[in-house]
Design an enzyme around this catalytic site. Sequence first.
Site, PDB file in Angstrom:
ATOM      1  N   GLU A 249      15.777  18.742  31.060  1.00  0.00           N
ATOM      2  CA  GLU A 249      16.116  20.154  31.166  1.00  0.00           C
ATOM      3  C   GLU A 249      17.384  20.356  31.994  1.00  0.00           C
ATOM      4  O   GLU A 249      18.238  21.170  31.652  1.00  0.00           O
ATOM      5  CB  GLU A 249      14.925  20.915  31.761  1.00  0.00           C
ATOM      6  CG  GLU A 249      13.689  20.893  30.881  1.00  0.00           C
ATOM      7  CD  GLU A 249      12.935  19.563  30.866  1.00  0.00           C
ATOM      8  OE1 GLU A 249      12.166  19.349  29.921  1.00  0.00           O
ATOM      9  OE2 GLU A 249      13.103  18.742  31.800  1.00  0.00           O
TER      10      GLU A 249
ATOM     11  N   HIS B  47       7.008  22.333  27.029  1.00  0.00           N
ATOM     12  CA  HIS B  47       5.548  22.484  27.063  1.00  0.00           C
ATOM     13  C   HIS B  47       4.944  22.020  28.386  1.00  0.00           C
ATOM     14  O   HIS B  47       3.975  22.594  28.855  1.00  0.00           O
ATOM     15  CB  HIS B  47       4.908  21.732  25.885  1.00  0.00           C
ATOM     16  CG  HIS B  47       5.173  20.263  25.908  1.00  0.00           C
ATOM     17  ND1 HIS B  47       6.344  19.713  25.434  1.00  0.00           N
ATOM     18  CD2 HIS B  47       4.432  19.241  26.374  1.00  0.00           C
ATOM     19  CE1 HIS B  47       6.309  18.412  25.597  1.00  0.00           C
ATOM     20  NE2 HIS B  47       5.158  18.082  26.162  1.00  0.00           N
TER      21      HIS B  47
ATOM     22  N   GLY C 110       8.441  18.239  32.378  1.00  0.00           N
ATOM     23  CA  GLY C 110       7.548  17.283  33.014  1.00  0.00           C
ATOM     24  C   GLY C 110       8.201  16.655  34.225  1.00  0.00           C
ATOM     25  O   GLY C 110       7.629  16.597  35.308  1.00  0.00           O
ATOM     26  N   SER C 111       9.429  16.185  34.042  1.00  0.00           N
ATOM     27  CA  SER C 111      10.195  15.613  35.151  1.00  0.00           C
ATOM     28  C   SER C 111      11.334  16.522  35.594  1.00  0.00           C
ATOM     29  O   SER C 111      11.804  16.424  36.712  1.00  0.00           O
ATOM     30  CB  SER C 111      10.788  14.258  34.748  1.00  0.00           C
ATOM     31  OG  SER C 111      11.806  14.446  33.770  1.00  0.00           O
TER      32      SER C 111
ATOM     33  N   ASN D 260      14.266  16.277  34.289  1.00  0.00           N
ATOM     34  CA  ASN D 260      15.507  15.563  34.004  1.00  0.00           C
ATOM     35  C   ASN D 260      16.196  16.045  32.732  1.00  0.00           C
ATOM     36  O   ASN D 260      17.373  16.379  32.754  1.00  0.00           O
ATOM     37  CB  ASN D 260      15.235  14.052  33.900  1.00  0.00           C
ATOM     38  CG  ASN D 260      15.029  13.410  35.237  1.00  0.00           C
ATOM     39  OD1 ASN D 260      15.803  13.613  36.163  1.00  0.00           O
ATOM     40  ND2 ASN D 260      13.977  12.615  35.352  1.00  0.00           N
TER      41      ASN D 260
ATOM     42  N   ARG E   4      35.525  20.669  46.418  1.00  0.00           N
ATOM     43  CA  ARG E   4      34.835  19.713  45.551  1.00  0.00           C
ATOM     44  C   ARG E   4      34.324  20.370  44.275  1.00  0.00           C
ATOM     45  O   ARG E   4      34.450  19.800  43.182  1.00  0.00           O
ATOM     46  CB  ARG E   4      33.688  19.062  46.322  1.00  0.00           C
ATOM     47  CG  ARG E   4      34.196  18.187  47.459  1.00  0.00           C
ATOM     48  CD  ARG E   4      33.087  17.805  48.405  1.00  0.00           C
ATOM     49  NE  ARG E   4      33.620  17.034  49.526  1.00  0.00           N
ATOM     50  CZ  ARG E   4      32.957  16.820  50.644  1.00  0.00           C
ATOM     51  NH1 ARG E   4      31.735  17.316  50.803  1.00  0.00           N
ATOM     52  NH2 ARG E   4      33.501  16.114  51.610  1.00  0.00           N
TER      53      ARG E   4
ATOM     54  N   ARG F 288       5.229  18.347  36.300  1.00  0.00           N
ATOM     55  CA  ARG F 288       4.198  17.309  36.438  1.00  0.00           C
ATOM     56  C   ARG F 288       4.369  16.495  37.716  1.00  0.00           C
ATOM     57  O   ARG F 288       3.586  15.584  37.978  1.00  0.00           O
ATOM     58  CB  ARG F 288       4.225  16.380  35.228  1.00  0.00           C
ATOM     59  CG  ARG F 288       3.772  17.064  33.958  1.00  0.00           C
ATOM     60  CD  ARG F 288       3.756  16.115  32.796  1.00  0.00           C
ATOM     61  NE  ARG F 288       3.211  16.770  31.607  1.00  0.00           N
ATOM     62  CZ  ARG F 288       3.438  16.345  30.375  1.00  0.00           C
ATOM     63  NH1 ARG F 288       4.189  15.281  30.152  1.00  0.00           N
ATOM     64  NH2 ARG F 288       2.897  16.992  29.357  1.00  0.00           N
TER      65      ARG F 288
ATOM     66  N   HIS G  92      25.511  23.326  49.517  1.00  0.00           N
ATOM     67  CA  HIS G  92      26.685  22.458  49.381  1.00  0.00           C
ATOM     68  C   HIS G  92      27.332  22.509  48.003  1.00  0.00           C
ATOM     69  O   HIS G  92      28.542  22.325  47.898  1.00  0.00           O
ATOM     70  CB  HIS G  92      26.310  21.003  49.677  1.00  0.00           C
ATOM     71  CG  HIS G  92      26.015  20.750  51.116  1.00  0.00           C
ATOM     72  ND1 HIS G  92      25.851  19.483  51.614  1.00  0.00           N
ATOM     73  CD2 HIS G  92      25.857  21.584  52.165  1.00  0.00           C
ATOM     74  CE1 HIS G  92      25.604  19.547  52.912  1.00  0.00           C
ATOM     75  NE2 HIS G  92      25.594  20.818  53.270  1.00  0.00           N
TER      76      HIS G  92
END
Length: 157
Positions: free
Chosen positions: A76, A9, A71-72, A74, A142, A114, A103
Amino acid sequence: MRVHIATDHAGLELSAHLIEHLTAKGYEMVDHGPTAYDAEDDYPSFCINAALAVVADQAEGLDSLGIVLGGSGNGEQIAANKVVGIRAALAWNLDTARLAREHNNANVVAVGGRQHSLEEATGIIEAFLNEPFSNVERHIRRIGKIATYETTGEVVA
C-alpha cells in the site's frame, strides 16, 4: 483536517474502526475503499485514489493527509508513493509515525493491520496525524531534492 483512507481486505476492519474513531475526533474522513471484504481485491487502485485525493487537496491549500492500510502496509505504501507529490511512510511504532511527519513531511501513512492490535494501530495513526512538520531547513532541503528528482529526474547532490 480531511483524511483520505484506503485499504486492502487485510486492513478492512482497521479501516472501519479508524473511520468511526477519527470522525468522532473531528476529522473529515473520506473512504476510498474497498466497501466490502474480498480476499482477492487489488489494493493499488484504492491506495492510488486516496493518494491522488491528498495531492489534489493539498494543491488547493486544504489541510489533508492520507492513510493506507494492508496486512503489512508495504504494498500500500509502494502504491501510494507512485503518485507524484506523495511521501508515504510505513510506520510501525509511535516514533516512526512522528518522525515521518516531523522530518519528512510525509503526507500519507501506511500501517500493517496484521502487525498491530487495534489500539496500537490507532495510536500510530493518531501520532502521525497530530505531529507537525518541523520546517527545519535541512529537512526542507532534503525533501526538495526528492521532489526535484521526482519531477525532473535530476539527482541533486
